[in-house]
Design a protein around this motif. Structure first.
Motif, short mmCIF file in Angstrom:
data_model
loop_
_atom_site.label_atom_id
_atom_site.label_comp_id
_atom_site.label_asym_id
_atom_site.label_seq_id
_atom_site.Cartn_x
_atom_site.Cartn_y
_atom_site.Cartn_z
N LEU A 101 0.83 -1.20 0.00
CA LEU A 101 0.00 0.00 0.00
C LEU A 101 0.87 1.25 0.00
O LEU A 101 0.63 2.19 -0.78
N GLN A 102 1.89 1.27 0.86
CA GLN A 102 2.76 2.44 0.94
C GLN A 102 3.49 2.68 -0.38
O GLN A 102 3.59 3.82 -0.85
N GLU A 103 3.98 1.63 -0.99
CA GLU A 103 4.69 1.78 -2.27
C GLU A 103 3.74 2.26 -3.37
O GLU A 103 4.12 3.08 -4.21
N ARG A 104 2.51 1.77 -3.35
CA ARG A 104 1.53 2.18 -4.38
C ARG A 104 1.19 3.66 -4.23
O ARG A 104 1.09 4.40 -5.23
N LEU A 105 0.99 4.10 -2.99
CA LEU A 105 0.69 5.52 -2.76
C LEU A 105 1.86 6.41 -3.16
O LEU A 105 1.68 7.49 -3.73
N LEU A 106 3.07 5.95 -2.88
CA LEU A 106 4.26 6.71 -3.29
C LEU A 106 4.34 6.81 -4.81
O LEU A 106 4.68 7.86 -5.36
N GLU A 107 4.03 5.72 -5.49
CA GLU A 107 4.04 5.72 -6.95
C GLU A 107 3.03 6.71 -7.52
O GLU A 107 3.22 7.27 -8.60
N LEU A 108 1.94 6.93 -6.77
CA LEU A 108 0.90 7.86 -7.21
C LEU A 108 1.18 9.30 -6.78
O LEU A 108 0.39 10.19 -7.05
N GLY A 109 2.31 9.50 -6.09
CA GLY A 109 2.72 10.85 -5.73
C GLY A 109 2.35 11.30 -4.34
O GLY A 109 2.46 12.49 -4.02
N TYR A 110 1.92 10.37 -3.47
CA TYR A 110 1.54 10.73 -2.11
C TYR A 110 2.66 10.37 -1.13
O TYR A 110 3.17 9.26 -1.15
N ASP A 111 3.00 11.33 -0.28
CA ASP A 111 4.12 11.15 0.65
C ASP A 111 3.66 10.37 1.87
O ASP A 111 2.91 10.88 2.71
N VAL A 112 4.09 9.12 1.98
CA VAL A 112 3.82 8.31 3.17
C VAL A 112 5.12 7.93 3.87
O VAL A 112 5.15 7.02 4.69
N GLY A 143 -10.12 -0.23 2.21
CA GLY A 143 -11.08 -1.30 2.02
C GLY A 143 -11.27 -1.62 0.55
O GLY A 143 -10.48 -1.18 -0.30
N PRO A 144 -12.34 -2.35 0.20
CA PRO A 144 -12.55 -2.80 -1.19
C PRO A 144 -12.59 -1.66 -2.21
O PRO A 144 -11.97 -1.76 -3.27
N GLN A 145 -13.31 -0.55 -1.90
CA GLN A 145 -13.40 0.55 -2.88
C GLN A 145 -12.05 1.21 -3.11
O GLN A 145 -11.67 1.52 -4.26
N THR A 146 -11.32 1.43 -2.03
CA THR A 146 -10.00 2.06 -2.16
C THR A 146 -9.05 1.15 -2.92
O THR A 146 -8.29 1.61 -3.79
N LEU A 147 -9.10 -0.14 -2.64
CA LEU A 147 -8.25 -1.10 -3.35
C LEU A 147 -8.57 -1.10 -4.84
O LEU A 147 -7.66 -1.15 -5.68
N ARG A 148 -9.85 -1.04 -5.16
CA ARG A 148 -10.25 -1.05 -6.57
C ARG A 148 -9.70 0.19 -7.28
O ARG A 148 -9.18 0.10 -8.40
N ALA A 149 -9.78 1.35 -6.62
CA ALA A 149 -9.26 2.58 -7.22
C ALA A 149 -7.75 2.52 -7.39
O ALA A 149 -7.20 2.95 -8.41
N LEU A 150 -7.05 1.98 -6.41
CA LEU A 150 -5.59 1.85 -6.49
C LEU A 150 -5.17 0.97 -7.67
O LEU A 150 -4.18 1.25 -8.35
N ARG A 151 -5.93 -0.09 -7.91
CA ARG A 151 -5.58 -1.02 -8.98
C ARG A 151 -5.91 -0.46 -10.36
O ARG A 151 -5.28 -0.80 -11.36
N GLN A 152 -6.91 0.42 -10.41
CA GLN A 152 -7.34 0.94 -11.71
C GLN A 152 -6.45 2.08 -12.20
O GLN A 152 -6.30 2.28 -13.40
#
Length: 389
Positions: A101-112, A143-152
């Protein structure tokens, strides 16, 4: 939990065997029949699989399942989507799913921060920002909705590791001056925990003295240097990491000595956050290498290398952290050096110079082992005068 090693048996061993198999590390060419004595026995095959896992995760490769290895085994079993992720203050969630999750958010430009695998307040903040930007309920729960958005969503950052690039950029922006930089110095053990003890000499006392010498030199250069403990206390590593994070430290330096059953084991080693297969602190790795080279040139100790590890203090701190193992108290030669106040002064100076080199980024530098405390002070005075003009 108590330590599990070769020769032990029982349900806990069966659990370890099952974890290893799930991770693709079969404890034997053929699985023992369910319920058979072999299933509950910590044999050579289990030890080999444990060593392979430890090496992969940046742990001490001793084939023994202690608290750190057991925690890592449990965390490795989680994949993103297996459970809902959220900030739990009393017992923070950790695992490979949090790393993803942390790596995915970083890839999207969010500082975690650095992807250390613990769902902390910085991770929650980054997740809420992502949810808010993409029209989701900004509740900080993955949760499920956030995961779906991350994958899309496609990646905003590709090539390299964005978290590590951010760490390098912060170093570049910090500039070469020492004044104002906040350094946390962590003398290992303390209080009732004496660490390594040999012939009445305790690691806790030696590292306390070394830390005070280092803090004094850092303060003289204008740095804000802080200790993680008092002489009579021994906070757990998670608490020391939390102290550094709350203080907003730029760097953390943890000071230790080592021990070995063999009196011939000796030398100097440095450690930074990282493992062979996961995220690595590139700035921490650079600082560990600088400290290693400076101290080797000044002390003539045996070179035990600079290595990545996922130990708690290295993993939970948000800033570059280096652990320095200054010799073996169980070795006569190393012990003799450590007992010398002159030697501890040399080590303190070498570490300070290595920190200065890190911030110089190769500019106006000196050959390894030749930069002195006086040189550092002179450099700072010149910088301050240039700034004042």
């Amino acid at each position: 939990m108590h330590l599990l090693r070769r020769g032990d048996s029982g349900p806990a061993v069966a659990e370890i065997r099952e974890m290893l198999v799930r991770l693709g590390l079969p404890a034997g060419r053929q699985a023992p029949p369910p319920g058979s004595p072999a299933e509950f026995t910590f044999d050579a095959d289990v030890e080999h699989a444990v060593r392979a896992f430890q090496q992969r995760r940046g742990l001490i490769t001793d084939g023994i399942v202690g608290p750190a290895t057991y925690r890592a085994l449990r965390e490795a079993g989680w994949k993103l989507g297996d459970r809902m992720l959220a900030l739990l203050v009393s017992a923070p969630m950790s695992g490979d799913d949090v790393v993803t999750l942390q790596e995915r958010l970083l890839e999207l430009g969010y500082d975690v921060g650095r992807p250390g695998g613990v769902f902390d307040d910085l991770t929650e903040r980054g997740l809420k920002a992502f949810q808010r930007d993409y029209g989701l309920a900004s509740d900080g729960v993955c949760g499920p909705q956030t995961l779906r958005a991350l994958r899309q969503l496609g990646r905003k950052v590709t090539g390299g590791r964005p978290g590590l690039l951010r760490e390098q950029e912060l170093l570049r922006r910090a500039g070469p001056r020492m004044r104002g930089k906040r350094i946390v110095v962590d003398p290992g053990h303390g209080g009732p925990d004496r660490g390594v003890v040999n012939s009445g000499v305790a690691e806790a006392d030696l590292m306390w003295d070394l830390a005070r010498r280092l803090v004094g030199r850092m303060s003289a250069t204008g740095m804000e240097a802080m200790l993680t403990r008092r002489e009579d206390t021994c906070p757990p590593e998670a608490e020391r990491a939390a102290f550094a994070n709350t203080a907003g430290a730029d760097l953390v330096l943890s000071l230790h000595t080592d021990a070995n059953p063999s009196m011939h084991a000796q030398g100097l080693a440095t450690f930074h956050f990282g493992s062979g297969s996961g995220p690595t602190s590139t700035v921490g790795e650079a600082l560990a290498g600088l400290i290693q080279r400076e101290l080797l040139s000044r002390t003539s100790m045996l070179d035990c290398g600079s290595q990545g590890r996922t130990w708690e203090l290295l993993r939970l701190t948000r800033m570059p952290t280096v652990r320095v193992e200054v010799g073996y108290l169980t070795n006569m030669g190393d012990r003799r050096k450590l007992l010398s106040t002159d030697f501890r002064d040399i080590v303190a100076e070498g570490i300070l110079v290595a920190v200065k080199r890190l911030y110089l980024l190769g500019q106006n530098d000196h050959p390894t082992g030749t930069f002195t405390f006086s040189d550092v002070l002179a450099h700072e005075i010149a910088r301050n005068e240039a700034t004042a003009i």
